[in-house]
Design an enzyme around this catalytic site. Structure first.
Site, PDB file in Angstrom:
ATOM      1  N   HIS A 174     -12.621  83.395  62.989  1.00 16.52           N
ATOM      2  CA  HIS A 174     -11.700  82.052  62.741  1.00 16.52           C
ATOM      3  C   HIS A 174     -12.582  80.998  62.194  1.00 16.52           C
ATOM      4  O   HIS A 174     -12.344  80.423  61.028  1.00 16.52           O
ATOM      5  CB  HIS A 174     -10.925  81.559  63.846  1.00 16.52           C
ATOM      6  CG  HIS A 174     -10.367  80.167  63.771  1.00 16.52           C
ATOM      7  ND1 HIS A 174      -9.297  79.915  62.901  1.00 16.52           N
ATOM      8  CD2 HIS A 174     -10.871  78.919  64.284  1.00 16.52           C
ATOM      9  CE1 HIS A 174      -9.064  78.551  63.009  1.00 16.52           C
ATOM     10  NE2 HIS A 174     -10.183  77.762  63.599  1.00 16.52           N
TER      11      HIS A 174
ATOM     12  N   TRP B 178     -19.185  81.122  65.855  1.00 16.63           N
ATOM     13  CA  TRP B 178     -19.644  80.924  64.457  1.00 16.63           C
ATOM     14  C   TRP B 178     -20.993  80.513  64.083  1.00 16.63           C
ATOM     15  O   TRP B 178     -21.584  80.610  62.953  1.00 16.63           O
ATOM     16  CB  TRP B 178     -18.604  79.988  63.782  1.00 16.63           C
ATOM     17  CG  TRP B 178     -18.933  78.587  63.789  1.00 16.63           C
ATOM     18  CD1 TRP B 178     -18.574  77.732  64.781  1.00 16.63           C
ATOM     19  CD2 TRP B 178     -19.473  77.640  62.910  1.00 16.63           C
ATOM     20  NE1 TRP B 178     -19.051  76.644  64.741  1.00 16.63           N
ATOM     21  CE2 TRP B 178     -19.507  76.400  63.398  1.00 16.63           C
ATOM     22  CE3 TRP B 178     -20.293  77.812  61.724  1.00 16.63           C
ATOM     23  CZ2 TRP B 178     -20.479  75.417  62.737  1.00 16.63           C
ATOM     24  CZ3 TRP B 178     -20.718  76.946  60.829  1.00 16.63           C
ATOM     25  CH2 TRP B 178     -20.732  75.399  61.662  1.00 16.63           C
TER      26      TRP B 178
ATOM     27  N   SER C 191     -22.492  79.758  46.803  1.00 13.66           N
ATOM     28  CA  SER C 191     -22.376  78.247  47.126  1.00 13.66           C
ATOM     29  C   SER C 191     -23.550  77.663  45.973  1.00 13.66           C
ATOM     30  O   SER C 191     -23.524  76.707  45.597  1.00 13.66           O
ATOM     31  CB  SER C 191     -22.581  77.986  48.350  1.00 13.66           C
ATOM     32  OG  SER C 191     -21.461  78.141  49.248  1.00 13.66           O
TER      33      SER C 191
ATOM     34  N   GLU D 290     -24.170  70.688  56.831  1.00 14.45           N
ATOM     35  CA  GLU D 290     -23.087  71.327  56.282  1.00 14.45           C
ATOM     36  C   GLU D 290     -21.749  70.694  56.622  1.00 14.45           C
ATOM     37  O   GLU D 290     -20.815  70.794  55.969  1.00 14.45           O
ATOM     38  CB  GLU D 290     -23.072  72.922  57.081  1.00 14.45           C
ATOM     39  CG  GLU D 290     -21.747  73.808  57.084  1.00 14.45           C
ATOM     40  CD  GLU D 290     -21.338  74.256  55.578  1.00 14.45           C
ATOM     41  OE1 GLU D 290     -22.303  74.150  54.707  1.00 14.45           O
ATOM     42  OE2 GLU D 290     -20.275  74.483  55.541  1.00 14.45           O
TER      43      GLU D 290
ATOM     44  N   TYR E   9     -21.506  67.683  56.612  1.00 12.35           N
ATOM     45  CA  TYR E   9     -21.049  66.832  55.664  1.00 12.35           C
ATOM     46  C   TYR E   9     -20.890  67.475  54.314  1.00 12.35           C
ATOM     47  O   TYR E   9     -19.985  66.714  53.420  1.00 12.35           O
ATOM     48  CB  TYR E   9     -22.230  65.804  55.527  1.00 12.35           C
ATOM     49  CG  TYR E   9     -21.948  64.784  56.763  1.00 12.35           C
ATOM     50  CD1 TYR E   9     -21.200  63.728  56.540  1.00 12.35           C
ATOM     51  CD2 TYR E   9     -22.820  65.137  57.793  1.00 12.35           C
ATOM     52  CE1 TYR E   9     -21.060  62.911  57.749  1.00 12.35           C
ATOM     53  CE2 TYR E   9     -22.694  64.229  58.840  1.00 12.35           C
ATOM     54  CZ  TYR E   9     -21.810  63.137  58.851  1.00 12.35           C
ATOM     55  OH  TYR E   9     -21.584  62.372  59.950  1.00 12.35           O
TER      56      TYR E   9
ATOM     57  N   SER F 212     -11.046  58.718  47.854  1.00 14.32           N
ATOM     58  CA  SER F 212     -11.231  57.495  47.226  1.00 14.32           C
ATOM     59  C   SER F 212     -10.533  57.362  45.686  1.00 14.32           C
ATOM     60  O   SER F 212     -10.511  56.542  45.103  1.00 14.32           O
ATOM     61  CB  SER F 212     -12.846  57.340  46.644  1.00 14.32           C
ATOM     62  OG  SER F 212     -13.456  57.494  48.298  1.00 14.32           O
TER      63      SER F 212
ATOM     64  N   HIS G 262     -28.635  66.495  67.996  1.00 16.62           N
ATOM     65  CA  HIS G 262     -27.171  66.438  68.706  1.00 16.62           C
ATOM     66  C   HIS G 262     -26.177  67.407  69.213  1.00 16.62           C
ATOM     67  O   HIS G 262     -25.318  67.264  69.868  1.00 16.62           O
ATOM     68  CB  HIS G 262     -26.297  65.164  68.219  1.00 16.62           C
ATOM     69  CG  HIS G 262     -25.529  65.503  66.681  1.00 16.62           C
ATOM     70  ND1 HIS G 262     -25.439  64.671  65.639  1.00 16.62           N
ATOM     71  CD2 HIS G 262     -25.017  66.734  66.518  1.00 16.62           C
ATOM     72  CE1 HIS G 262     -25.072  65.248  64.685  1.00 16.62           C
ATOM     73  NE2 HIS G 262     -24.590  66.274  65.107  1.00 16.62           N
ATOM     74  N   HIS G 263     -26.441  68.579  68.513  1.00 11.40           N
ATOM     75  CA  HIS G 263     -25.827  69.769  68.881  1.00 11.40           C
ATOM     76  C   HIS G 263     -26.522  70.521  69.941  1.00 11.40           C
ATOM     77  O   HIS G 263     -26.301  71.778  70.482  1.00 11.40           O
ATOM     78  CB  HIS G 263     -25.817  70.614  67.671  1.00 11.40           C
ATOM     79  CG  HIS G 263     -25.036  70.158  66.641  1.00 11.40           C
ATOM     80  ND1 HIS G 263     -23.302  70.456  66.426  1.00 11.40           N
ATOM     81  CD2 HIS G 263     -25.217  69.626  65.466  1.00 11.40           C
ATOM     82  CE1 HIS G 263     -23.058  69.767  65.490  1.00 11.40           C
ATOM     83  NE2 HIS G 263     -23.902  69.309  64.956  1.00 11.40           N
TER      84      HIS G 263
ATOM     85  N   LYS H 110     -17.373  53.202  54.463  1.00 16.46           N
ATOM     86  CA  LYS H 110     -16.392  54.078  53.733  1.00 16.46           C
ATOM     87  C   LYS H 110     -14.941  53.717  54.241  1.00 16.46           C
ATOM     88  O   LYS H 110     -14.135  53.274  53.636  1.00 16.46           O
ATOM     89  CB  LYS H 110     -16.487  55.396  53.715  1.00 16.46           C
ATOM     90  CG  LYS H 110     -17.706  55.894  52.936  1.00 16.46           C
ATOM     91  CD  LYS H 110     -18.036  57.076  52.974  1.00 16.46           C
ATOM     92  CE  LYS H 110     -18.815  57.610  51.841  1.00 16.46           C
ATOM     93  NZ  LYS H 110     -17.985  57.860  50.719  1.00 16.46           N
TER      94      LYS H 110
ATOM     95  N   ARG I 187     -14.962  75.695  76.281  1.00 15.77           N
ATOM     96  CA  ARG I 187     -14.314  76.559  75.058  1.00 15.77           C
ATOM     97  C   ARG I 187     -14.688  77.849  74.802  1.00 15.77           C
ATOM     98  O   ARG I 187     -15.512  78.329  75.601  1.00 15.77           O
ATOM     99  CB  ARG I 187     -14.979  75.557  73.662  1.00 15.77           C
ATOM    100  CG  ARG I 187     -16.636  75.745  73.437  1.00 15.77           C
ATOM    101  CD  ARG I 187     -17.084  74.984  72.511  1.00 15.77           C
ATOM    102  NE  ARG I 187     -16.822  75.470  71.206  1.00 15.77           N
ATOM    103  CZ  ARG I 187     -17.767  75.241  70.280  1.00 15.77           C
ATOM    104  NH1 ARG I 187     -18.857  74.309  70.391  1.00 15.77           N
ATOM    105  NH2 ARG I 187     -17.336  75.603  68.880  1.00 15.77           N
TER     106      ARG I 187
END
Ligand code: HEM
Ligand SMILES: [Cu+2]
Lengths: 176, 535
Positions: free
Chosen positions: B86, B151, B179, B264, B266, B277, B311-312, B340, B459
């Site tokens: 998924h 993933w 990509s 990724e 971002y 925008s 941070h992961h 933003k 999770r």
């Protein structure tokens, strides 16, 4: 339609972008040694896990353990390598004894522990000791033997000196 | 207003000229061999939608299993495969190709170019997606089942599983190649093919965000390719990059993966920022507030995204200095993101707003993405993350930024440009219904997951403790509402392609980029063969 000049320009830019791509692919692989080296250089390979040190060590006091050795009628040379050790309750220490069989024949003997004061025996927690099993020495053989133990942090505060003594008894082969 | 003066741009097939600029050939070979950016954009979007339904079905199976504690529908191993595939399908199959589809359609038109810089490579980038998708989905049918590592493909699990892993790795390679080719195409188009007068600082923000995204892609996709190649050699060729049994380090993979992984995320949100925008000023009937600051904010987000990957990994045992560095760097990145949000709100401030479907989705994006940003900030606090890591709180966070962020922006963009692409208006009533069903379904599905995470539900586990039951049931109900309302979306899109009221050339009066001001609706097959002059 695109002019040839334009197409050339596009190909040039594509070339540059491909260089970045290949460089980043290399960078991906280079990260393996880089991480290792940077972390080694900065000394940050290992986490210092705060508070997970040995919380059972009572650093606020010392206990002196005097190490004694004797034989019950056996002509063995038996002694501790140190006279005494100073330790904190809860701290795991290793001390060594040396024994030599001066008889002209193999001898099997067993060591028995004794403490003074005798209540101290329950606070001496041994992990490894030559007294756990029989020791058989060939004629003239010398052996060094460790004792790994700690003094429990539950030991009473006034118990600041413990004498730890071992005595070897010969084990006679049964029925012989 | 402007169509009459630019009629020379149109070459619809209904009045094909004697020269070689004709309409598309009919049938399958049109799509197989097409080098037309609009055709390729369309194919990307349909591919993305198909993958979205595929990934969505897996998600509904996951939610159905989680409707009750205990094991009901699926085996735990299969459950893990479902969560893994998924994630991979949604990230690499649905979100990213959708944005590339938008880029294909819009970048040439918005900068006044006739097509992409490398049309043939463009065709390749698309068709590579098909074998990759088949490998990913086909891996369910090989012995051992599809990848079940999550993933993020962490070793050691990924080194131990069967041949599905090799299929997954190959799929990632192909998707990466696609990509990178797409990105090279987009960068070259934007830098080299702008119409005279279209300076960089006049480009619509969608083009800007894609330029930056494309650079991010060529910077990090190769790193991912390297990482999965190392997995492959660890599996089959006796290397030990990550294999602890041979002296490797599994956490090394996490470092490399997240060096790719955070940029990724971002990559998946910057084009969404671009779409929003475009839409908000159009419906507020005011120019975008702080255009230049938007460009700088996007660039700083892109640069900062390279230094926050830790941070992961707050719980893997980095030294305290490392944890602190990543905590502060992550908080820093929220600053340009906040700029933003501020600018979008300021754009709406005192505007004469109307709320057609694209605007509804854009405003929905704004509200819900902000919630996701805030939960990200909560997770960025190291000591907090140590308790929340790998709980449903993280799941809630990234679905707020990816579904109500990236996906809502995609929906908004589809409703916004569909009249331009097809020449027909979609049904506003059904569009609004779709929005409200999605909005309600999404929040009912994902808001409770914050509570579940805070209460400690982990999770990626098919079973859970009894006290989590109610919120899980609510979440499952929401997920099914959200999932099935996407069929309504499919219906709306198909019926808009088939027919409907004629869309004006400038469908939205506040929209002012070239495709609205210079091109008719529907846009002809070939546009801007003579570049417009931008003043
Ligand atoms: C203000 C901005 C953001 C902050 C501060 C932030 C922070 C974080 C943190 C700290 C985590 C790690 C949580 C954990 O695993 O314990 C995380 C996970 C994640 N974030 Fe964000 N985030 C932000 C924006 C985004 C955006 C814009 C996206 C994507 C569009 C995103 C996607 C993800 C994903 C997919 C994960 C989970 C990865 C996984 O473990 O599977 N985040 N975020
Ligand atoms: Cu991140």
């Amino acid at each position: 339609m695109m002019t040839p000049a334009q197409e050339l320009e596009n190909k040039r830019l594509m070339g540059k972008l491909l260089v970045i791509t290949v460089a980043m692919l290399g960078f991906g692989f280079a990260m393996v040694p880089m991480y290792k080296q940077i972390c080694d250089a900065l000394g940050i390979t290992q986490t210092r896990v705060v508070g997970a040190g040995n919380t059972q060590v009572d650093a606020s006091r010392d206990v002196t353990v005097e190490l004694l050795a004797s034989n019950a009628g056996l002509p063995w040379r038996f002694e501790a390598l140190e006279r005494s050790v100073k330790l904190h309750p809860g701290e795991l220490v290793t001390v060594r004894y040396r024994v030599q069989n001066n008889l002209g024949r193999p001898v099997t003997a067993h060591a028995v522990m004794n403490t003074a004061p005798s209540v101290a025996a329950r606070y001496v927690e041994k992990q490894e000791c030559f007294c756990f099993s029989n020791q058989t020495l060939a004629a003239g053989e010398t052996r060094e033997m460790p004792v790994v133990f700690r003094v429990s942090s539950n030991a009473p505060r006034d118990m600041d000196v413990i004498s730890l003594s071992y005595t070897f008894f010969e084990v006679k082969a049964s029925g012989a | 207003m402007s169509t009459a003066t630019h009629a020379h741009d149109t070459h619809g097939h209904d009045h094909a000229h004697a020269h070689d600029h004709h309409g598309p050939p009919a049938g399958f070979s049109r799509w197989m061999y097409t080098t037309n950016h609009k055709d390729i954009g369309t194919m990307y979007l349909w591919f993305s939608f198909a993958m979205f339904l595929m990934g969505g079905s897996m998600a509904l199976l996951i939610r159905a299993e989680l409707f009750q504690p205990g094991l009901q529908l699926v085996e735990p191993q299969f459950f893990n495969s479902l969560t893994t595939v998924h994630g991979l399908v949604m990230v690499f199959g649905a979100i990213m190709p959708a944005f590339v589809g938008f880029a294909n359609w819009l970048v040439p038109m918005q900068i006044g170019a006739a097509d992409m810089a490398f049309p043939r490579m463009n065709n390749w980038s698309f068709w590579l997606l098909i074998p990759a998708a088949l490998l990913l989905v086909g891996s369910f049918f090989v012995p051992g089942g599809a990848a079940a590592s999550g993933w993020t493909l962490y070793p050691p699990l990924i080194i131990q599983q069967g041949m599905s892993i090799d299929m997954t790795i190959l799929a990632v390679h192909i998707l990466g190649a696609s990509s990178i080719m797409g990105s090279i195409n987009i960068i070259t188009t934007i830098l080299n093919l702008r119409a005279p007068g279209m300076t960089l600082m006049k480009m619509p923000l969608f083009v800007w965000t894609w330029l930056i995204t494309a650079y991010l892609l060529i910077a990090v996709m190769p790193v991912l390719a390297g990482a999965v190649t190392m997995l492959l050699t660890d599996r089959h060729f006796g290397t030990s990059f990550f294999n602890a049994a041979g002296g490797g380090d599994p956490t090394m993979f996490m470092h490399i993966f997240w060096f790719f992984g955070h940029p990724e995320v971002y990559i998946m949100i910057l084009p969404a920022f671009g779409i929003v925008s475009q839409i908000i000023p159009a419906f507020a009937r005011k120019p975008l507030f702080g255009y230049a600051s938007m460009v700088y904010a996007t660039s700083s987000i892109a640069i900062l995204s390279f230094i926050v990957w830790g941070h992961h990994m707050f719980t893997v045992g980095m030294p305290a200095a490392g944890n602190l560095f990543f905590m502060y760097a992550t908080m820093l990145i929220a600053v340009p993101t906040g700029v933003k949000i501020f600018n979008w709100i300021a754009t709406m401030w005192k505007g004469s707003m109307t709320f057609e479907t694209p605007m509804l989705f854009a405003v929905g994006f704004l509200c819900l993405f902000t919630i996701g940003g805030f939960s990200g900030l909560v997770l960025a606090i190291t000591p907090v993350d140590i308790t929340l890591h790998n709980t449903y709180y993280v799941v809630a966070h990234f679905h707020y930024v990816l579904v109500s962020g990236a996906l809502f922006a995609i929906m908004a963009g589809i409703y916004f440009w569909l009249p331009k692409w097809t020449g027909h208006m979609y049904s506003e009533g059904l569009g609004k219904l779709h929005f409200w069903l999605s909005m309600i379904g999404f929040n009912v599905a994902f808001f409770p997951q914050h509570f579940l995470g805070l209460a400690g539900m982990p999770r990626r586990i098919p079973d859970y403790a009894l006290q989590f039951t109610e919120w899980n049931q609510i979440s499952t109900v929401g997920a099914f509402i959200f999932g099935f309302s996407q069929l309504l979306f499919l219906y709306i899109v198909i019926s808009t392609i088939r027919g409907g009221a004629k869309a004006p050339d400038r469908t939205w009066e506040g929209a002012d980029s070239l495709e609205w001001t210079h091109l008719p609706s529907p846009v002809p097959y070939h546009t801007f063969e003579t570049a417009p002059v931008v003043k």
